[in-house]
Design a protein around this motif. Structure first.
Motif, short mmCIF file in Angstrom:
data_model
loop_
_atom_site.label_atom_id
_atom_site.label_comp_id
_atom_site.label_asym_id
_atom_site.label_seq_id
_atom_site.Cartn_x
_atom_site.Cartn_y
_atom_site.Cartn_z
N TYR A 155 53.23 72.17 24.22
CA TYR A 155 54.45 72.62 23.56
C TYR A 155 55.38 71.44 23.26
O TYR A 155 55.66 70.61 24.12
N TYR A 164 59.28 90.54 22.53
CA TYR A 164 58.07 89.87 22.07
C TYR A 164 56.94 90.88 21.85
O TYR A 164 56.79 91.84 22.61
N SER A 207 54.21 83.18 22.46
CA SER A 207 55.58 83.05 21.97
C SER A 207 56.57 83.34 23.08
O SER A 207 57.60 82.67 23.20
N LEU A 251 59.87 80.90 22.50
CA LEU A 251 60.12 80.46 21.13
C LEU A 251 61.27 81.20 20.46
O LEU A 251 61.84 80.73 19.49
N TRP A 254 56.27 80.45 25.92
CA TRP A 254 56.91 79.21 25.44
C TRP A 254 58.38 79.42 25.07
O TRP A 254 59.06 78.48 24.69
N LYS A 287 64.75 74.69 17.04
CA LYS A 287 63.41 74.92 16.52
C LYS A 287 62.39 74.94 17.65
O LYS A 287 61.45 75.74 17.65
N PHE A 288 62.57 74.05 18.63
CA PHE A 288 61.68 74.01 19.79
C PHE A 288 62.54 74.13 21.05
O PHE A 288 62.89 73.12 21.68
N LEU A 302 51.09 79.09 15.50
CA LEU A 302 51.42 78.53 16.81
C LEU A 302 51.17 77.03 16.90
O LEU A 302 51.88 76.32 17.62
N GLN A 324 55.36 84.48 16.82
CA GLN A 324 54.42 83.76 15.97
C GLN A 324 53.04 84.41 16.03
O GLN A 324 52.82 85.39 16.73
N TYR A 384 53.95 74.54 16.73
CA TYR A 384 54.88 74.40 17.85
C TYR A 384 54.31 73.52 18.97
O TYR A 384 54.95 73.34 19.99
#
Length: 429
Positions: free
Chosen positions: A237, A137, A146, A151, A149, A104-105, A160, A155, A163
């Motif tokens: 983050y 992206y 996004s 991800l 980071w 997820k992260f 955002l 997003q 996150y």
């Protein structure tokens, strides 16, 4: 056999409004509504499914009308000073290969965040909320964050924040983000940027990495932004690796333990301690800049900082404990005044003590770089600066120092652009 008629089909063959064009492009990859997708994508998904089911029954040469789920046009903000940067909705990466299951992260570091941001800046990726770069992206501001980071999903400004962890201005470090989401009207001013570090000790300006028209850019920006400044919120983050805590090579925010400091210690935390002490005014104790091996310079600098807080006895023994570390990491307490020892490193005749060559090298970031730059400008050797002096050593600093050294008649290694004690003395005399 005649093709069945569905409400989702546009009998006119597809609307050409910006919203419909956008959703026709991204609908096949979009999330369902319950997963955060746009409601308009649900109709398009149904259309594609029904079209696939009915396709085998169509007569040869019979074409289906184009699917189009209507969505409002997405104009850019037109207020003065605000970026013309409409945001796209949340969506998966637009890549052909099947993506592996991700956390997820996903874990990353500050250095990696800035490196990815710089890659888009160097490529001058064009701003476009309907297009996706080669890495999958979306090419708008939220797609940029996004990407930075890492991800693994696109997003938007409305998602955002989930996150990140909200932090204060004082806690900002490179790789964090500054987010303004206008929930009342997301298309009116909403924007997000990557914080790249303060440009000077006043913390009134910082380096921002952002995706805005016409392309990705890096520039000095007034805090928090050119417009709607009070509405930007800093976030860190959630997937930031524990070992990537600070700028300029710092590696931890939590106190690592006393065993990492003192005679014989040789590790990254000693370097981090030294750099934080330099930032707080104790750089005069170092001859060659902080390093991983514990020296008496580290002890003297630590003790100077402890004494500056009014601590005495065992609380000012020159060895960092949890309190000393917390004050340094969080920027609390008082700075060291003078910042030099009494063995020849102190200032004389109004000239501040030379803090050491190690503080003026690629990757260095400290207040002495700013002090040097400001003095070069005052002496008339600041023409290579595009944004003004700052705490991070750049090629502009080196070229300005070289120009000053050559003005002294020096050549060769004596005019390499890196200040030594004599360059420092002449600059500040």
């Amino acid at each position: 056999m005649e093709a069945p008629v569905f409400e989702e089909f546009d009998p006119a063959g597809g609307c050409d409004c910006p919203g419909c064009v956008h959703w026709r492009r991204v609908a096949p990859f979009s999330l369902p509504v319950r997963g955060g997708g746009h409601p308009a994508s649900r109709a398009a998904h149904r259309t594609l499914a029904l079209a696939a089911a009915a396709g085998t029954a169509l007569a040869a040469g019979q074409a289906l009308p184009a699917a189009a789920a209507h969505a409002p046009a997405l104009p850019g903000a037109d207020a003065a000073g605000e970026p013309a940067a409409p945001r796209g909705a949340a969506a998966p990466l637009q890549v052909s290969a099947t993506a592996a299951t991700r956390a997820k992260f996903p874990e990353t570091t500050r250095a990696e965040i800035i490196k990815r941001a710089k890659k888009w800046v160097a490529a001058r990726v064009p701003y476009d909320m309907d297009k996706y770069w080669s890495d999958g992206y979306r090419q708008d501001c939220s797609g940029f964050i996004s990407m930075a980071w890492n991800l693994g999903t696109n997003q938007w400004t409305g998602s955002l924040a989930a996150y990140g962890e909200r932090i204060t201005k004082e806690e900002l470090q490179p790789g964090d983000m500054l987010l303004f989401h206008n929930s009342a009207d997301p298309q009116k001013g909403s924007h997000v940027v990557i914080f790249g570090g303060w440009t000077d000790y006043t913390h009134k300006s910082y380096t921002a990495y952002e995706q805005a028209r016409p392309h990705a850019r890096k520039q000095a920006t007034p805090y928090a932004y050119w417009s709607n400044s009070a509405r930007y919120v800093p976030y860190r983050y959630k997937g930031l690796a524990p070992s990537s805590g600070g700028s300029g090579g710092q590696t931890a925010t939590a106190f690592p333990g006393r065993k990492y400091f003192g005679p014989g210690a040789d590790n990254k935390y000693v370097t981090q301690l030294g750099r934080m002490l330099v930032e707080r005014g104790a750089g005069g104790h170092y001859r060659s800049g902080p390093g991983p091996r514990w020296t008496d310079a580290d002890r003297r600098a630590t003790r100077a900082f402890q004494l500056a807080q009014g601590w005495t006895g065992a609380d000012a023994d020159g060895l960092p404990g949890p309190a000393t570390w917390s004050y340094l990491v969080k920027g609390k307490g008082k700075d060291v005044k003078g910042g030099s020892d009494t063995s020849g490193g102190s200032a004389s005749h109004g000239v501040p003590a030379f803090p050491g060559r190690g503080l003026f090298r690629p990757g260095a970031e400290n207040r002495y770089v700013t002090l040097l730059g400001e003095r070069l400008v005052k002496k008339g050797f600041g023409r290579h600066y595009e944004e003004g002096p700052g705490p991070r050593w750049t090629e502009a600093d080196r070229r300005n120092v070289e120009a000053f050294q050559r003005a002294q008649g020096w050549r060769g290694g004596a005019a390499d652009g890196y200040p030594g004690p004599e360059t420092w003395r002449r600059l500040f005399t």
